[in-house]
Design a protein around this motif. Sequence first.
Motif, mmCIF file in Angstrom:
data_model
loop_
_atom_site.group_PDB
_atom_site.id
_atom_site.type_symbol
_atom_site.label_atom_id
_atom_site.label_comp_id
_atom_site.label_asym_id
_atom_site.label_seq_id
_atom_site.Cartn_x
_atom_site.Cartn_y
_atom_site.Cartn_z
ATOM 1 N N SER A 99 0.786 -1.253 0.027
ATOM 2 C CA SER A 99 -0.174 0.168 0.082
ATOM 3 C C SER A 99 0.795 1.233 0.012
ATOM 4 C CB SER A 99 -1.038 -0.024 1.067
ATOM 5 O OG SER A 99 -0.304 -0.124 2.354
ATOM 6 N N ILE A 100 0.325 2.234 -0.655
ATOM 7 C CA ILE A 100 0.882 3.751 -0.504
ATOM 8 C C ILE A 100 -0.352 4.499 -0.124
ATOM 9 C CG2 ILE A 100 1.898 5.499 -1.774
ATOM 10 C CD1 ILE A 100 2.761 3.468 -3.700
ATOM 11 N N ILE A 101 -0.052 5.407 1.101
ATOM 12 C CA ILE A 101 -1.203 6.030 1.927
ATOM 13 C C ILE A 101 -0.610 7.262 2.189
ATOM 14 C CG2 ILE A 101 -2.384 4.096 2.497
ATOM 15 C CD1 ILE A 101 -1.677 4.931 5.218
ATOM 16 N N GLY A 102 -1.246 8.243 2.696
ATOM 17 C CA GLY A 102 -1.009 9.543 3.022
ATOM 18 C C GLY A 102 -1.490 10.755 2.323
ATOM 19 N N GLU A 103 -1.083 11.950 2.881
ATOM 20 C CA GLU A 103 -1.614 13.235 2.428
ATOM 21 C C GLU A 103 -0.138 13.893 1.538
ATOM 22 O OE1 GLU A 103 -4.173 15.811 4.735
ATOM 23 O OE2 GLU A 103 -3.954 14.064 6.399
ATOM 24 N N GLY A 104 0.838 13.201 1.554
ATOM 25 C CA GLY A 104 2.075 13.648 0.765
ATOM 26 C C GLY A 104 2.005 13.485 -0.475
ATOM 27 N N THR A 105 3.348 13.658 -1.371
ATOM 28 C CA THR A 105 3.400 13.930 -2.573
ATOM 29 C C THR A 105 4.364 12.879 -3.283
ATOM 30 O OG1 THR A 105 2.610 16.180 -2.764
ATOM 31 C CG2 THR A 105 3.790 15.436 -4.494
ATOM 32 N N ILE A 106 3.935 12.371 -4.463
ATOM 33 C CA ILE A 106 4.923 11.560 -5.188
ATOM 34 C C ILE A 106 5.060 12.310 -6.415
ATOM 35 C CG2 ILE A 106 5.477 9.390 -6.325
ATOM 36 C CD1 ILE A 106 3.562 8.177 -4.345
ATOM 37 N N ASP A 107 6.415 12.667 -6.500
ATOM 38 C CA ASP A 107 6.860 13.841 -7.795
ATOM 39 C C ASP A 107 7.902 13.219 -8.739
ATOM 40 O OD1 ASP A 107 7.565 15.697 -9.600
ATOM 41 O OD2 ASP A 107 8.080 17.157 -7.927
ATOM 42 N N GLY A 108 7.396 12.473 -9.882
ATOM 43 C CA GLY A 108 8.007 11.887 -10.857
ATOM 44 C C GLY A 108 9.290 12.831 -11.332
ATOM 45 N N ASN A 109 9.280 14.119 -11.444
ATOM 46 C CA ASN A 109 10.305 15.058 -11.702
ATOM 47 C C ASN A 109 10.920 14.707 -13.006
ATOM 48 O OD1 ASN A 109 12.023 17.298 -11.146
ATOM 49 N ND2 ASN A 109 13.648 15.832 -10.427
ATOM 50 N N ALA A 110 10.063 14.578 -14.017
ATOM 51 C CA ALA A 110 10.504 13.645 -15.351
ATOM 52 C C ALA A 110 10.362 14.795 -16.416
ATOM 53 C CB ALA A 110 9.559 12.592 -15.515
ATOM 54 N N SER A 111 10.002 15.996 -16.135
ATOM 55 C CA SER A 111 9.894 16.890 -17.237
ATOM 56 C C SER A 111 11.099 17.337 -18.178
ATOM 57 C CB SER A 111 9.414 18.341 -16.851
ATOM 58 O OG SER A 111 10.319 18.897 -15.873
ATOM 59 N N THR A 112 12.317 17.019 -17.722
ATOM 60 C CA THR A 112 13.486 17.541 -18.242
ATOM 61 C C THR A 112 14.066 16.246 -19.137
ATOM 62 O OG1 THR A 112 14.838 16.870 -16.314
ATOM 63 C CG2 THR A 112 14.378 19.186 -16.674
ATOM 64 N N THR A 113 13.592 15.000 -18.755
ATOM 65 C CA THR A 113 14.400 13.837 -19.433
ATOM 66 C C THR A 113 13.169 12.971 -19.857
ATOM 67 O OG1 THR A 113 14.403 12.532 -17.293
ATOM 68 C CG2 THR A 113 16.410 13.590 -18.124
ATOM 69 N N PHE A 114 12.599 12.199 -19.520
ATOM 70 C CA PHE A 114 11.598 11.251 -19.934
ATOM 71 C C PHE A 114 10.428 11.706 -20.770
ATOM 72 C CE2 PHE A 114 13.311 8.877 -16.311
ATOM 73 C CZ PHE A 114 13.735 7.783 -16.970
#
Length: 432
Positions: free
Chosen positions: A127-142
């Motif tokens: 599971s992945i839970i919570g009020e936080g953020t997952i940021d792929g930060n992928a704008s400059t490469t992928f």
Amino acid sequence: MEKEMVARRDSVLSLITGARMSPDSIFVTDFGAEGDGVKDCKRAFDRAMKVAARKGGARIIVPEGTYLVKGPIHFVSNVCLDIRKGATIMFSPEPGLYLPVVDTSWEGTFLRNYSPFIYGKDLHDVSIIGEGTIDGNASTTFATWKARQKPGQALSREMNHNCTPIADRNFGEGHWLRPQLIQFYGCKNITLQGVFITNAPFWCVHLLKSENIICRGLRYDAKLVNNDGIDPECSRNILIENIEFNNGDDNVAIKSGRDNDGWTHGSPSENIVIRNCRFKGLHAVVIGSEMSAGVRNVFVENCTYGGYCKRGIYIKTNPDRGGFVNNLYVKNCEFDEVEDLFYATSMYAGEGLDNDKFTRVGHIYVDGLRCNKASAAGLVLQGTEAEPIRDVVFSNIEIGKAENAVSFDNTESVELRNCHIGGRAGVPSQAK
């Protein structure tokens, strides 16, 4: 029909429990992670996973701060990643950090490619839970790779059609096929709840050959290239509810493998309930086009919009795909302005029209689907002469304005009940 729909939906819901979560907690900061946005925390997450595995499971707590992770986080069974309010897991955009390749799937073809940023294979109770953020930060490469992916994409499809062993389908560096942000492959008992997802390298949440899944209360601002929200593929028994979508592509895209891989693996996507969501992005709910193993028992109910969607409900396949789409129920959903409100086509992209792998599309019931305007078409059904779209009921359809109200080709047994497209007719005028 409605009683049957409710009974079938409730039967599906009774099968869905999501993940069991360990009562034991550990903090990723106890393993050397620092939330300063500078220190590489990958080793800390890896160590926390190993300790959780030795303990037989644990909740890994990520407290407030920004945690830079240079490489993928690989899950183990019985782990809950609890990303607390004010916490951000921010991944490095450097592609080489997501090697070596892992078993995965890309646009419906099984292969080996860059690791998804958060990845688990053959696990249970994750599971992945919570009020936080997952940021792929992928704008400059992928996010810049799409223009370079065609040779790799074509090779993957050639290997699919030639039944090349998956062990020999090695992609990764030089092939420009972007990895998913979160992927659980062959897993059972999954819960994804609450977190905010942004800047994914490709699809945001990919549920591959997995089952017993709850996606609840996720929030998105993911508008990079092909940032689908949730992609169930060859997966079953899934509840998707209370999601705030804001995606650069499909919000929910239900798939079941492409061509030979779909037929060979034979794992339909089935028993999927989507309810109380707010859609914003390209299309709200899509079935296909990689759906060769079939899709059945999909329920979409009590959903609305948070912004523009090009299409509301969209079924797309063609005579290359085969498979089936069966038992789709849509109840009480509304949109503002769309291009097309409901669109089902067996001639997607004009491809495969000289092939004979026709898709069986039918048993569709839509009750209470509304939009203020359809700039292209209200209701579209496009079957083929060999395999018409069958057994469709549209009931209580309300479309304020539509350029093209109804367009049906190669259909059988289609009913319209209490449908108003372009407004309701009033009392007829009297002859004088």
